[in-house]
Design an enzyme around this catalytic site. Structure first.
Site, mmCIF file in Angstrom:
data_model
loop_
_atom_site.group_PDB
_atom_site.id
_atom_site.type_symbol
_atom_site.label_atom_id
_atom_site.label_comp_id
_atom_site.label_asym_id
_atom_site.label_seq_id
_atom_site.Cartn_x
_atom_site.Cartn_y
_atom_site.Cartn_z
ATOM 1 N N ASP A 14 42.860 36.430 43.584
ATOM 2 C CA ASP A 14 43.914 37.449 43.749
ATOM 3 C C ASP A 14 45.012 37.110 44.761
ATOM 4 O O ASP A 14 45.389 37.976 45.574
ATOM 5 C CB ASP A 14 43.278 38.798 44.123
ATOM 6 C CG ASP A 14 42.378 39.357 43.031
ATOM 7 O OD1 ASP A 14 42.071 38.619 42.082
ATOM 8 O OD2 ASP A 14 41.973 40.530 43.139
ATOM 9 N N ASP A 60 44.161 40.628 39.791
ATOM 10 C CA ASP A 60 44.072 42.052 39.569
ATOM 11 C C ASP A 60 45.165 42.355 38.548
ATOM 12 O O ASP A 60 46.320 41.962 38.746
ATOM 13 C CB ASP A 60 44.380 42.737 40.922
ATOM 14 C CG ASP A 60 43.475 43.898 41.233
ATOM 15 O OD1 ASP A 60 42.377 44.000 40.650
ATOM 16 O OD2 ASP A 60 43.877 44.718 42.085
ATOM 17 N N HIS A 62 46.204 45.491 36.551
ATOM 18 C CA HIS A 62 45.981 46.908 36.249
ATOM 19 C C HIS A 62 47.001 47.491 35.271
ATOM 20 O O HIS A 62 48.180 47.132 35.327
ATOM 21 C CB HIS A 62 46.085 47.736 37.540
ATOM 22 C CG HIS A 62 45.045 47.423 38.575
ATOM 23 N ND1 HIS A 62 43.718 47.305 38.296
ATOM 24 C CD2 HIS A 62 45.165 47.252 39.925
ATOM 25 C CE1 HIS A 62 43.051 47.066 39.424
ATOM 26 N NE2 HIS A 62 43.907 47.012 40.417
ATOM 27 N N SER A 68 42.106 53.379 40.149
ATOM 28 C CA SER A 68 42.064 53.096 41.593
ATOM 29 C C SER A 68 43.345 53.544 42.299
ATOM 30 O O SER A 68 43.424 53.468 43.520
ATOM 31 C CB SER A 68 41.844 51.599 41.832
ATOM 32 O OG SER A 68 43.030 50.866 41.593
ATOM 33 N N HIS A 79 49.390 49.001 42.526
ATOM 34 C CA HIS A 79 49.536 47.579 42.856
ATOM 35 C C HIS A 79 49.115 46.754 41.654
ATOM 36 O O HIS A 79 48.343 47.210 40.815
ATOM 37 C CB HIS A 79 48.663 47.212 44.071
ATOM 38 C CG HIS A 79 47.198 47.407 43.812
ATOM 39 N ND1 HIS A 79 46.580 48.629 43.915
ATOM 40 C CD2 HIS A 79 46.235 46.539 43.405
ATOM 41 C CE1 HIS A 79 45.302 48.513 43.601
ATOM 42 N NE2 HIS A 79 45.061 47.255 43.268
ATOM 43 N N LYS A 104 41.417 40.755 35.581
ATOM 44 C CA LYS A 104 40.328 41.734 35.741
ATOM 45 C C LYS A 104 40.878 43.111 36.081
ATOM 46 O O LYS A 104 42.058 43.239 36.441
ATOM 47 C CB LYS A 104 39.375 41.278 36.845
ATOM 48 C CG LYS A 104 40.043 41.230 38.197
ATOM 49 C CD LYS A 104 39.087 40.770 39.264
ATOM 50 C CE LYS A 104 39.839 40.500 40.552
ATOM 51 N NZ LYS A 104 40.564 41.676 41.087
ATOM 52 N N GLU A 111 37.088 50.489 37.882
ATOM 53 C CA GLU A 111 37.458 49.549 38.943
ATOM 54 C C GLU A 111 36.628 48.291 38.727
ATOM 55 O O GLU A 111 35.484 48.352 38.233
ATOM 56 C CB GLU A 111 37.184 50.160 40.326
ATOM 57 C CG GLU A 111 37.528 49.247 41.490
ATOM 58 C CD GLU A 111 38.986 48.759 41.508
ATOM 59 O OE1 GLU A 111 39.368 48.000 40.595
ATOM 60 O OE2 GLU A 111 39.725 49.116 42.441
ATOM 61 N N ALA A 139 40.897 40.009 48.682
ATOM 62 C CA ALA A 139 40.746 40.205 50.127
ATOM 63 C C ALA A 139 39.263 40.041 50.466
ATOM 64 O O ALA A 139 38.410 40.397 49.660
ATOM 65 C CB ALA A 139 41.215 41.615 50.507
ATOM 66 N N CYS A 143 37.738 42.014 46.832
ATOM 67 C CA CYS A 143 37.535 41.163 45.651
ATOM 68 C C CYS A 143 36.808 39.866 45.978
ATOM 69 O O CYS A 143 36.029 39.379 45.164
ATOM 70 C CB CYS A 143 38.853 40.935 44.942
ATOM 71 S SG CYS A 143 39.370 42.452 44.092
HETATM 72 C C1 VGL Z 1 41.744 44.309 45.806
HETATM 73 C C2 VGL Z 1 42.010 46.442 46.601
HETATM 74 C C3 VGL Z 1 42.362 46.889 45.358
HETATM 75 C C4 VGL Z 1 41.423 42.870 46.089
HETATM 76 C C5 VGL Z 1 42.092 44.725 44.554
HETATM 77 O O1 VGL Z 1 41.916 41.987 45.357
HETATM 78 O O2 VGL Z 1 40.672 42.592 47.057
HETATM 79 N N1 VGL Z 1 41.688 45.167 46.825
HETATM 80 N N2 VGL Z 1 42.406 46.024 44.338
HETATM 81 ZN ZN ZN Z 2 43.303 46.575 42.455
#
Ligand code: VGL
Ligand code: ZN
Length: 196
Positions: A14, A60, A62, A68, A79, A104, A111, A139, A143
């Site tokens: 990510d 990510d 979405h 989420s 995001h 994903k 989620e 992060a 993830c």
């Molecule tokens: C993530 C918060 C929401 C990540 C993804 O990639 O860690 N964190 N969506």
């Molecule tokens: Zn996300």
């Protein structure tokens, strides 16, 4: 020192504009992972004579109404909406053309923090004969942690790229908690200097 072998794979988690400074869900100092990941990528590309060792990049991805998002009762601002600039990989991340992209959290009602959740990542890794996974990105406390946890549960040997992860730290101790869990799972923490 660690010598890369054909059964190794790199998983970049990510590294998308929305998780970088100025993005919709910026991870503090998230941009600092980019040059370090480029170093790992270079080593995986050079490790094999003909084609690079397998490199995966998760993203990510979405829909605009993802569960989420705060607008839907979730914890996050909107995001990484598929197809937008925020969902694109950092322009400074030097992914080779052979990179396998794993999208994903595409289902509006679910989620999915792990790159394995609802994707064919495991199937691709099995097909390649991958055994050791080198995982870094964003992060640490979401993830990366969930991807590492699944990888361990699936029986892969996991190396955390300790110099190429950053945490959201919604609560200040989240990063440490995530690292503690990974340590308990038997994950090895490495830095770029450990690769020959
Ligand atoms: C993530 C918060 C929401 C990540 C993804 O990639 O860690 N964190 N969506
Ligand atoms: Zn996300």
């Amino acid at each position: 020192m660690i010598e890369l072998k054909d059964s190794d794979a790199l998983i970049v988690v990510d590294v998308q504009n929305d998780f970088l400074p100025g993005g919709a869900l910026a991870v503090p100092n998230g941009d600092q992972v980019v040059p370090v990941l480029n170093g790992y990528i270079e080593r995986f590309v050079r490790a094999k004579k003909l084609s690079p060792l397998p490199i995966f990049a998760t993203r990510d991805w979405h829909p605009p109404n993802h569960c989420s998002f705060q607008s839907q009762g979730g914890p996050w601002p909107p995001h990484c909406i598929s197809g937008t600039f925020g969902a694109q990989f950092s322009p400074d991340l030097k992914l080779p053309k052979e990179t396998r992209v794993i999208s994903k959290a595409t289902d509006p009602n679910r989620e999915a923090y792990s790159g394995f959740d609802g994707t064919d990542l495991e199937q691709q890794l099995r097909q390649l004969g991958s055994q050791r996974l080198f995982i870094g990105g964003l992060a640490t406390d979401y993830c990366v942690l969930n991807t590492v946890r699944d990888a361990c549960c699936l029986g892969f040997e996991v190396f955390l790229l300790r110099d190429a992860v950053r945490a959201v730290n919604l609560h200040p101790s989240d990063e440490q908690k995530a690292l503690d869990e990974m340590q308990r799972l038997g994950v090895r923490f490495i830095t770029l200097h450990d690769l020959t």
